[in-house]
Design a protein around this motif. Structure first.
Motif, PDB file in Angstrom:
ATOM      1  N   ALA A  26       0.839  -1.204   0.000  1.00  0.00           N
ATOM      2  CA  ALA A  26       0.000   0.000   0.000  1.00  0.00           C
ATOM      3  C   ALA A  26       0.872   1.252   0.000  1.00  0.00           C
ATOM      4  N   LEU A  27       1.953   1.242   0.769  1.00  0.00           N
ATOM      5  CA  LEU A  27       2.874   2.374   0.784  1.00  0.00           C
ATOM      6  C   LEU A  27       3.550   2.536  -0.577  1.00  0.00           C
ATOM      7  N   LEU A  28       3.930   1.430  -1.192  1.00  0.00           N
ATOM      8  CA  LEU A  28       4.539   1.456  -2.520  1.00  0.00           C
ATOM      9  C   LEU A  28       3.577   2.062  -3.544  1.00  0.00           C
ATOM     10  N   GLN A  29       2.343   1.598  -3.553  1.00  0.00           N
ATOM     11  CA  GLN A  29       1.358   2.118  -4.507  1.00  0.00           C
ATOM     12  C   GLN A  29       1.103   3.600  -4.281  1.00  0.00           C
ATOM     13  N   SER A  30       1.028   3.999  -3.038  1.00  0.00           N
ATOM     14  CA  SER A  30       0.814   5.407  -2.714  1.00  0.00           C
ATOM     15  C   SER A  30       1.974   6.262  -3.206  1.00  0.00           C
ATOM     16  N   ASN A  31       3.195   5.811  -2.966  1.00  0.00           N
ATOM     17  CA  ASN A  31       4.379   6.552  -3.419  1.00  0.00           C
ATOM     18  C   ASN A  31       4.454   6.621  -4.941  1.00  0.00           C
ATOM     19  N   MET A  32       4.093   5.529  -5.607  1.00  0.00           N
ATOM     20  CA  MET A  32       4.100   5.528  -7.070  1.00  0.00           C
ATOM     21  C   MET A  32       3.052   6.497  -7.618  1.00  0.00           C
ATOM     22  N   LYS A  33       1.900   6.522  -6.985  1.00  0.00           N
ATOM     23  CA  LYS A  33       0.835   7.415  -7.438  1.00  0.00           C
ATOM     24  C   LYS A  33       1.213   8.874  -7.192  1.00  0.00           C
ATOM     25  N   ILE A  46      -3.291   4.985   3.368  1.00  0.00           N
ATOM     26  CA  ILE A  46      -4.426   4.360   4.055  1.00  0.00           C
ATOM     27  C   ILE A  46      -5.575   4.131   3.085  1.00  0.00           C
ATOM     28  N   ARG A  47      -5.782   5.066   2.167  1.00  0.00           N
ATOM     29  CA  ARG A  47      -6.833   4.882   1.153  1.00  0.00           C
ATOM     30  C   ARG A  47      -6.501   3.700   0.252  1.00  0.00           C
ATOM     31  N   MET A  48      -5.224   3.562  -0.102  1.00  0.00           N
ATOM     32  CA  MET A  48      -4.802   2.418  -0.909  1.00  0.00           C
ATOM     33  C   MET A  48      -5.038   1.123  -0.145  1.00  0.00           C
ATOM     34  N   LEU A  49      -4.756   1.162   1.138  1.00  0.00           N
ATOM     35  CA  LEU A  49      -4.920  -0.023   1.976  1.00  0.00           C
ATOM     36  C   LEU A  49      -6.387  -0.430   2.055  1.00  0.00           C
ATOM     37  N   ASP A  50      -7.267   0.524   2.247  1.00  0.00           N
ATOM     38  CA  ASP A  50      -8.696   0.228   2.372  1.00  0.00           C
ATOM     39  C   ASP A  50      -9.292  -0.373   1.103  1.00  0.00           C
ATOM     40  N   GLN A  51      -8.662  -0.115  -0.038  1.00  0.00           N
ATOM     41  CA  GLN A  51      -9.159  -0.642  -1.317  1.00  0.00           C
ATOM     42  C   GLN A  51      -8.491  -1.958  -1.707  1.00  0.00           C
ATOM     43  N   ASP A  52      -7.563  -2.420  -0.914  1.00  0.00           N
ATOM     44  CA  ASP A  52      -6.779  -3.605  -1.239  1.00  0.00           C
ATOM     45  C   ASP A  52      -7.523  -4.880  -0.838  1.00  0.00           C
ATOM     46  N   PRO A  53      -7.798  -5.791  -1.791  1.00  0.00           N
ATOM     47  CA  PRO A  53      -8.488  -7.042  -1.451  1.00  0.00           C
ATOM     48  C   PRO A  53      -7.708  -7.899  -0.447  1.00  0.00           C
ATOM     49  N   ARG A  61      -7.356  -8.286  13.828  1.00  0.00           N
ATOM     50  CA  ARG A  61      -6.168  -7.745  14.500  1.00  0.00           C
ATOM     51  C   ARG A  61      -5.011  -7.544  13.536  1.00  0.00           C
ATOM     52  N   ASP A  62      -4.923  -8.378  12.484  1.00  0.00           N
ATOM     53  CA  ASP A  62      -3.894  -8.171  11.470  1.00  0.00           C
ATOM     54  C   ASP A  62      -4.184  -6.908  10.656  1.00  0.00           C
ATOM     55  N   ARG A  63      -5.464  -6.658  10.383  1.00  0.00           N
ATOM     56  CA  ARG A  63      -5.827  -5.419   9.690  1.00  0.00           C
ATOM     57  C   ARG A  63      -5.451  -4.208  10.528  1.00  0.00           C
ATOM     58  N   ALA A  64      -5.726  -4.277  11.815  1.00  0.00           N
ATOM     59  CA  ALA A  64      -5.390  -3.163  12.709  1.00  0.00           C
ATOM     60  C   ALA A  64      -3.873  -2.947  12.769  1.00  0.00           C
ATOM     61  N   PHE A  65      -3.112  -4.032  12.810  1.00  0.00           N
ATOM     62  CA  PHE A  65      -1.655  -3.914  12.863  1.00  0.00           C
ATOM     63  C   PHE A  65      -1.109  -3.335  11.556  1.00  0.00           C
ATOM     64  N   SER A  66      -1.648  -3.786  10.435  1.00  0.00           N
ATOM     65  CA  SER A  66      -1.234  -3.272   9.140  1.00  0.00           C
ATOM     66  C   SER A  66      -1.530  -1.774   9.033  1.00  0.00           C
ATOM     67  N   ARG A  67      -2.693  -1.377   9.475  1.00  0.00           N
ATOM     68  CA  ARG A  67      -3.082   0.045   9.471  1.00  0.00           C
ATOM     69  C   ARG A  67      -2.161   0.856  10.387  1.00  0.00           C
TER      70      ARG A  67
END
Length: 122
Positions: A26-33, A46-53, A61-67
């Motif tokens: 998600a950080l990579l995609q955000s930086n590329m964009k 975070i927006r990229m993360l929320d759209q990621d399947p 808890r893994d979602r919370a840690f990733s966020r």
């Protein structure tokens, strides 16, 4: 056979990614964009993360840690950049953007992974 990984289709063939890998992509995609279209405004990771399947397939808890990792890496981007630069002998993707050289996708992915790892350590 090992699935081929690219920055845009990073986990369509993968079965499961760790919360750290999902945050790094998600950080990579955000930086590329951000680097490809500066007029579009901020591409918050975070927006990229929320759209990621892959993110949506993680347990709660893994979602919370990733966020947490991702928001920490964005919030402390300057501090993390200084720490990483203190250990780097070659120019990173961040310093290559100011020069005319094109950043390789593998360099950008390594930079994103380092930033996520550093945000967990700091």
């Amino acid at each position: 056979p090992k699935p081929k990984v690219s920055p845009t289709t990073h986990h369509t063939n993968a079965v499961h990614l760790s919360c750290r890998a999902v945050a790094a992509f998600a950080l990579l995609q955000s930086n590329m964009k951000k680097s490809s279209n500066k007029q579009e405004g901020h591409a918050f990771a975070i927006r990229m993360l929320d759209q990621d399947p892959a993110f949506l397939r993680l347990v709660g808890r893994d979602r919370a840690f990733s966020r947490l990792l991702l928001s920490t890496s964005e919030r402390r981007a300057g501090q993390i950049g200084k720490v990483i630069q203190s250990f780097v002998r070659k120019p990173t993707a961040e310093t290559n953007q100011s020069s005319s050289k094109k950043t390789r996708p593998s360099d950008a992915l390594c930079d994103a992974a380092l930033r996520i790892g550093a945000s967990q350590l700091l």
